[in-house]
Scaffold this active site. Structure first.
Site, PDB file in Angstrom:
ATOM      1  N   GLY A  95       8.468 -36.171  32.681  1.00 50.34           N
ATOM      2  CA  GLY A  95       9.204 -36.012  31.431  1.00 50.34           C
ATOM      3  C   GLY A  95       9.143 -34.584  30.904  1.00 50.34           C
ATOM      4  CG  ASN A 176       5.576 -39.821  21.731  1.00 55.16           C
ATOM      5  OD1 ASN A 176       6.535 -39.360  21.103  1.00 55.16           O
ATOM      6  ND2 ASN A 176       4.430 -39.188  21.831  1.00 55.16           N
ATOM      7  CD  GLN A 204       6.637 -43.386  25.388  1.00 49.04           C
ATOM      8  OE1 GLN A 204       6.600 -44.589  25.654  1.00 49.04           O
ATOM      9  NE2 GLN A 204       5.643 -42.565  25.687  1.00 49.04           N
ATOM     10  CB  SER A 224       8.312 -39.808  32.393  1.00 48.78           C
ATOM     11  OG  SER A 224       7.075 -39.642  33.043  1.00 48.78           O
ATOM     12  CB  ALA A 225       8.163 -42.497  37.560  1.00 49.56           C
ATOM     13  CG  HIS A 226       3.448 -41.470  33.775  1.00 47.36           C
ATOM     14  ND1 HIS A 226       2.522 -41.639  32.778  1.00 47.36           N
ATOM     15  CD2 HIS A 226       4.104 -40.325  33.482  1.00 47.36           C
ATOM     16  CE1 HIS A 226       2.614 -40.627  31.918  1.00 47.36           C
ATOM     17  NE2 HIS A 226       3.567 -39.813  32.325  1.00 47.36           N
ATOM     18  CB  THR A 262       9.463 -29.759  50.085  1.00 49.54           C
ATOM     19  OG1 THR A 262       9.789 -28.620  50.858  1.00 49.54           O
ATOM     20  CG2 THR A 262       9.541 -31.018  50.938  1.00 49.54           C
ATOM     21  CB  CYS A 350       0.132 -34.564  25.142  1.00 49.98           C
ATOM     22  SG  CYS A 350       1.161 -35.451  26.265  1.00 49.98           S
TER      23      CYS A 350
HETATM   24  C1  LIG Z   1       8.515 -38.917  24.445  1.00 50.65           C
HETATM   25  C2  LIG Z   1       7.817 -38.257  25.585  1.00 50.65           C
HETATM   26  N1  LIG Z   1       8.391 -37.189  26.161  1.00 50.65           N
HETATM   27  C3  LIG Z   1       7.831 -36.550  27.193  1.00 50.65           C
HETATM   28  C4  LIG Z   1       6.619 -36.960  27.707  1.00 50.65           C
HETATM   29  C5  LIG Z   1       6.024 -36.223  28.858  1.00 50.65           C
HETATM   30  O1  LIG Z   1       6.201 -36.958  30.032  1.00 50.65           O
HETATM   31  P1  LIG Z   1       5.305 -36.627  31.329  1.00 50.65           P
HETATM   32  O2  LIG Z   1       3.940 -37.170  31.034  1.00 50.65           O
HETATM   33  O3  LIG Z   1       5.975 -37.367  32.436  1.00 50.65           O
HETATM   34  O4  LIG Z   1       5.343 -35.162  31.511  1.00 50.65           O
HETATM   35  C6  LIG Z   1       5.971 -38.072  27.125  1.00 50.65           C
HETATM   36  C7  LIG Z   1       4.661 -38.504  27.622  1.00 50.65           C
HETATM   37  O5  LIG Z   1       3.867 -39.060  26.887  1.00 50.65           O
HETATM   38  C8  LIG Z   1       6.597 -38.728  26.056  1.00 50.65           C
HETATM   39  O6  LIG Z   1       6.042 -39.788  25.464  1.00 50.65           O
END
Ligand SMILES: Cc1ncc(COP(=O)(O)O)c(C=O)c1O
Length: 412
Positions: A95, A176, A204, A224-226, A262, A350
């Site tokens: 993301g 988020n 999100q 974002s995949a996770h 790659t 974060c």
């Molecule tokens: C709203 C939002 N944007 C961006 C990100 C960042 O994504 P990534 O962890 O894949 O870098 C997050 C991760 O918590 C998010 O919640």
């Protein structure tokens, strides 16, 4: 323990995995907005790629073409999740990178036109906010849209912030920390009316609620995949055909020359499988999670005095609630809950560990106390009724104990 089984996995399997034998604690994970566990189907497919499909997708021979075909399939699955054309999907490292490419790449492409103004909401993820800050240091004008206690961006605020030199507007789809969903279609229409591009960070919401880039009317969308049971370190950016974005990485011609290097084949394939599964389960799972979240929310508000939900309850993603606990330091509550085996967070993963009050809650106009007394509960695939009931059962005792240790008068 309830006999309820989730659409994903038998609860007994999950509880077995989350049972800490040394401490005999049954662990309950309520931090799915930070990250989600990998689905077994995703791990299996990734493992097959890692073991057997090692080719470089740029190679002309069989091995390369096999890897390329795997990426193409994933691109289609990710595109289907957001109603897009596969050729418009660009794979990234997550993301954060998607947000960076969207904002920096589009801003730089538009620089020669004289458009040097960027707009974002004040409750964006750091991936957006710090990108704007970095560009501001290089002379770009930036505006953060104010937000009220609903946690929903007001279209009028955007209307007055837009200028002839606005290049890009970036407003997240779902927040988020509090889960509120923004009126993206209306905001994008306003931005387009002034000739600006519109990016939405859908990290999100992708995989949680139905998304369609055409209905949203945006130019770029980050994923974002996770966050939807795929691997960490892989994401995607959808860029509408015709929108020019300069690459951040220069090198080979991968991803149509928009992201050199790659490809992370196993990660991309994992994202594709996760996207396909999310698309097939999203509707039922959304209903199930909303009911669980509402049960948790109502249970906490009933059982614990001095609690309140932060932000509007609708429209919200179905898995998220953010609750303030008067006279309780959220960090202390988080640690006490962790000792009981319950994993929650005080906001964005974060910024955890900083003890800084949430920028989202501060931007919504809550005072520092409320911003520091708030906990995010984000539910997911394996949570059950029984787990929610356990949280509601243990919380009043913990909160009472923490309050007895603090001398701050009630602010209810
Ligand atoms: C709203 C939002 N944007 C961006 C990100 C960042 O994504 P990534 O962890 O894949 O870098 C997050 C991760 O918590 C998010 O919640």
């Amino acid at each position: 323990m309830s006999s309820h089984s989730t659409p994903w996995q038998e609860p007994t399997e999950y509880i077995g995995k989350c049972y800490d034998r040394n401490r005999t604690v049954q662990r309950i994970y309520l931090d799915h907005n930070a990250t989600t566990p990998l689905l077994p189907e995703v791990a299996d497919r990734m493992s097959a790629v890692l073991h057997n499909e090692f080719g470089n997708p740029s190679s002309v021979h069989h091995f390369g073409q096999q890897a390329k075909a795997a990426i193409d399939e994933a691109r289609t699955d990710v595109a289907n999740l957001i109603g897009a054309d596969p050729s418009e999907v660009l794979f990234t490292s997550g993301g954060t990178e998607s947000d960076n490419i969207a904002i920096r790449g589009a801003a730089e492409a538009l620089e020669p036109s004289g458009r040097r103004h960027l707009i974002a909401s004040a409750i964006e993820h750091e991936a957006v906010l710090n990108t704007l800050k970095a560009l501001a240091k290089r002379g770009w004008k930036t505006t953060l849209l104010p937000i009220d206690q609903s946690g929903i961006v007001d279209a009028e605020a955007l209307r007055s912030a837009l200028a002839d030199e606005t290049a890009v507007v970036s407003v997240m789809h779902a927040n988020n920390e509090i889960g509120t969903i923004q009126p993206i279609t209306a905001l994008a229409t306003l931005a387009h009316g002034r000739g600006a591009l519109f990016h939405t960070d859908a990290v999100q919401s992708a995989g949680k609620i139905p998304l369609n880039v055409k209905t949203l009317g945006v130019d770029m969308l980050s994923m974002s995949a996770h966050k939807f049971y795929g691997p960490k370190g892989v994401g995607a950016l959808w860029i509408k055909r015709g929108v020019r974005v300069l690459p951040l990485l220069t090198g080979g011609r991968q991803e149509r020359s928009r992201r050199a290097g790659t490809e992370n084949v196993a990660g991309i394939v994992g994202m594709g499988v996760a996207a396909r599964i999310a698309a097939s389960k999203m509707t039922d799972e959304g209903v199930r999670l909303a009911a669980l979240r509402d049960r948790l929310e109502a249970g906490i508000l009933r059982a614990v005095p001095g609690t309140a939900v932060n932000g509007a309850r609708e429209p919200r993603v179905p898995n998220t609630t953010n609750i303030s606990f008067d006279r309780v330091e959220a960090e202390s509550l988080l640690i006490a809950l962790d000792l009981e085996g319950i994993a929650v967070s005080t906001g964005s993963a974060c910024s955890s560990g900083t003890l800084e009050p949430s920028h989202v809650l501060k931007a919504m106009g809550f005072n520092a106390h409320r911003a520091q007394n708030s906990i995010r509960f984000s539910l997911g695939a394996m949570n059950t009724d029984a787990e929610i009931d356990r949280v509601i059962e243990v919380l009043p005792r913990i909160v009472e104990k923490l309050r007895s240790l603090t001398r701050t008068p009630a602010r209810v």
